[in-house]
Write an enzyme that holds these catalytic residues in place. Structure first.
Site, PDB file in Angstrom:
ATOM      1  N   HIS A 285       0.889  -1.152   0.000  1.00 24.35           N
ATOM      2  CA  HIS A 285       0.000   0.000   0.000  1.00 24.35           C
ATOM      3  C   HIS A 285       0.924   1.198   0.000  1.00 24.35           C
ATOM      4  O   HIS A 285       1.408   1.624   1.047  1.00 24.35           O
ATOM      5  CB  HIS A 285      -0.914   0.014   1.236  1.00 24.35           C
ATOM      6  CG  HIS A 285      -2.202  -0.699   1.025  1.00 24.35           C
ATOM      7  ND1 HIS A 285      -3.230  -0.688   1.926  1.00 24.35           N
ATOM      8  CD2 HIS A 285      -2.637  -1.428  -0.022  1.00 24.35           C
ATOM      9  CE1 HIS A 285      -4.244  -1.396   1.448  1.00 24.35           C
ATOM     10  NE2 HIS A 285      -3.902  -1.860   0.279  1.00 24.35           N
ATOM     11  N   ASP A 293       0.179   8.145   9.799  1.00 23.34           N
ATOM     12  CA  ASP A 293      -0.461   7.486   8.656  1.00 23.34           C
ATOM     13  C   ASP A 293      -1.439   8.434   7.974  1.00 23.34           C
ATOM     14  O   ASP A 293      -2.635   8.196   7.934  1.00 23.34           O
ATOM     15  CB  ASP A 293      -1.197   6.245   9.214  1.00 23.34           C
ATOM     16  CG  ASP A 293      -1.901   5.433   8.145  1.00 23.34           C
ATOM     17  OD1 ASP A 293      -1.416   5.423   7.012  1.00 23.34           O
ATOM     18  OD2 ASP A 293      -2.922   4.804   8.467  1.00 23.34           O
TER      19      ASP A 293
HETATM   20  C1  RNT Z   1      -5.885   1.995   6.890  1.00 17.28           C
HETATM   21  C2  RNT Z   1      -5.352   1.043   5.890  1.00 17.28           C
HETATM   22  C3  RNT Z   1      -6.309   0.578   4.849  1.00 17.28           C
HETATM   23  C4  RNT Z   1      -7.167   1.686   4.275  1.00 17.28           C
HETATM   24  C5  RNT Z   1      -7.968   1.306   3.059  1.00 17.28           C
HETATM   25  C6  RNT Z   1      -9.032   2.278   2.747  1.00 17.28           C
HETATM   26  O1  RNT Z   1      -4.936   2.523   7.711  1.00 17.28           O
HETATM   27  O2  RNT Z   1      -4.229   1.591   5.273  1.00 17.28           O
HETATM   28  O3  RNT Z   1      -5.612  -0.085   3.852  1.00 17.28           O
HETATM   29  O4  RNT Z   1      -6.421   2.818   3.964  1.00 17.28           O
HETATM   30  O5  RNT Z   1      -8.425   0.032   3.209  1.00 17.28           O
HETATM   31 ZN    ZN Z   2      -3.402   0.528   3.653  1.00 20.12          ZN
END
Ligand code: RNT
Ligand code: ZN
Length: 418
Positions: A285, A293
């Site tokens: 991600h 975050d």
């Molecule tokens: C949250 C996670 C997760 C979300 C998405 C929308 O901290 O990163 O992946 O951002 O599922």
């Molecule tokens: Zn994520």
């Protein structure tokens, strides 16, 4: 941008890279085969299409209210296609369960079926796009602080049922597209303040996962995503990085590395070579944490570069899935997609252009200063000319020319939404 100029610069770059043993044509082929998974949720600030949709919850937040967010499935699809038209190469689309085509019906999370994603499957086929998927545990009256780790069996079972159904949907997507659908599981479960039940919550989460994953699903792949903390859940996260790493190693699951989910001085890139001897594949991600975050748009910063370089150096290009995960609501959202995606691609390009073998030989021969010198020199090599050529060959705007296309789209499409 003048085509002749792009070609001329590329010719020079090709020769410069040839001098250090890098074949830019081979690298361009690799980059063509590098597919990001575009997250649908940048288009509407993680809102989704549930009739009963409430506030974004689950320890995440999208800040900013820049006008023009997609308000429905048609607008979201239109925005995604616009963004894709400005990003070279072909990329996957990553859907969250709350983005189903619910057609005005209230469909609770424990009732969802593939029927609500059929129009996405058709759309994806028509638009030559492969789909990935996510279960959604946030923004629901039953989200609370604990979902899959909730001691209340009723709530836990609700989320288990939801996640099982999501795996069925992901598997159906995988079958329809003839390519496994990558399904990410992230739950926000945690505690705001001190707690004596960490072991209980982790035991419950493990048991829930065991139940969810019991059914074989050959055309989808499960990823599990940990994090340090969420807003309002600052003291403890049930699904921490350690928890999921151990679970994934024991159960053959994929670990998701979200670049915003570690302590600020911890390197996500360093996890690549640490996990790969034990975990068959990784999901990324790619995001940009600013102090926390915060899910800012990906740029070519050192952590992102290091992450892609570590994947290439580990020879693990085909063991990684390249999801994006940023959601900035304070700027034009198409711009966010294009900047974030192109920056991730540029980092991958630079990683592919590195003369790693040469540098490695110097390192193994104990010639430390040469390692440093060569790595520093790479930063000023003409990789930009290679990226421009990549854009040219893919018929997308070169350099900053995408800005005017976004401006035109704002005038013609987005401005009509407000
Ligand atoms: C949250 C996670 C997760 C979300 C998405 C929308 O901290 O990163 O992946 O951002 O599922
Ligand atoms: Zn994520």
């Amino acid at each position: 941008m003048k085509e002749a100029l792009v070609k001329k610069a590329y010719d020079v770059a090709q020769s410069r890279y040839a001098e250090i043993g890098i074949d830019t044509e081979a690298v361009l082929r690799q980059l063509q085969d590098f597919h990001l998974s575009l997250h649908c949720w940048q288009a509407d600030d993680v809102h989704g299409f549930e009739q009963q949709a409430g506030q974004l919850s689950g320890g995440i937040q999208s800040t900013g209210d820049f006008p023009g967010a997609a308000r429905n499935i048609d607008e979201l699809r239109q925005d995604i296609l616009k963004a894709k038209s400005l990003i070279p190469g072909n990329h996957r689309l990553n859907l969250h369960e709350i983005y189903g085509d619910f057609k005005g019906k209230v469909v609770d999370r424990d009732e969802v079926t593939v029927e609500y994603f059929q129009s996405w499957i058709d759309w994806a086929k028509d638009n030559d796009t492969l789909l990935d998927f996510n279960s959604t545990s946030f923004s629901h009256p039953k989200s609370g602080n604990l979902s899959l780790a909730n001691p209340d069996k009723g709530i836990r079972d609700f989320w288990i049922e939801h996640t099982k159904r999501c795996r069925d949907i992901a598997n159906a997507m995988g079958e329809a597209q003839g390519d496994p659908c990558i399904m990410n599981l992230w739950v926000h479960d945690g505690c705001k303040d001190v707690s004596v039940n960490h072991a209980l919550y982790r035991h419950l989460l493990k048991a829930s996962l065991d139940e969810i994953f019991a059914k074989p699903q050959p055309m989808m792949k499960d990823c599990i995503e940990g994090k340090v903390f969420g807003i309002g859940l600052e003291s403890f996260t049930v699904g921490s990085h350690d928890f999921y790493t151990a679970y994934a190693a024991q159960n053959g699951k994929i670990v998701t590395i979200d670049t915003g989910h570690y302590h600020p001085t911890e390197s996500p890139a360093d996890k690549v070579s640490a996990l790969l001897p034990f975990i068959s594949e990784l999901m990324l991600h790619v995001s940009r944490p600013i102090r926390w975050d915060s899910d800012h748009v990906t740029i070519m910063d050192d952590p992102t570069q290091e992450l892609f370089s570590e994947i290439v150096r580990a020879g693990a290009l085909d063991r990684v899935h390249y999801g994006l995960d940023f959601f900035d609501g304070s700027i034009n959202r198409i711009g966010a997609y294009v900047i974030g995606s192109r920056s991730a691609q540029k980092c991958m390009l630079r990683a592919l252009l590195e003369p790693t073998k040469t540098i490695s030989e110097k390192e193994l021969a104990g010639e430390g200063y040469k390692v440093l010198a060569l790595i520093e020199e790479q930063k000023a090599m003409p990789w930009q000319a290679v990226y421009d050529e990549f854009c040219r060959r893919n018929n997308v705007p070169v350099g900053q020319d995408f800005i005017q296309e976004i401006d035109q789209y704002v005038d013609a499409v987005i401005s009509r939404r407000y």
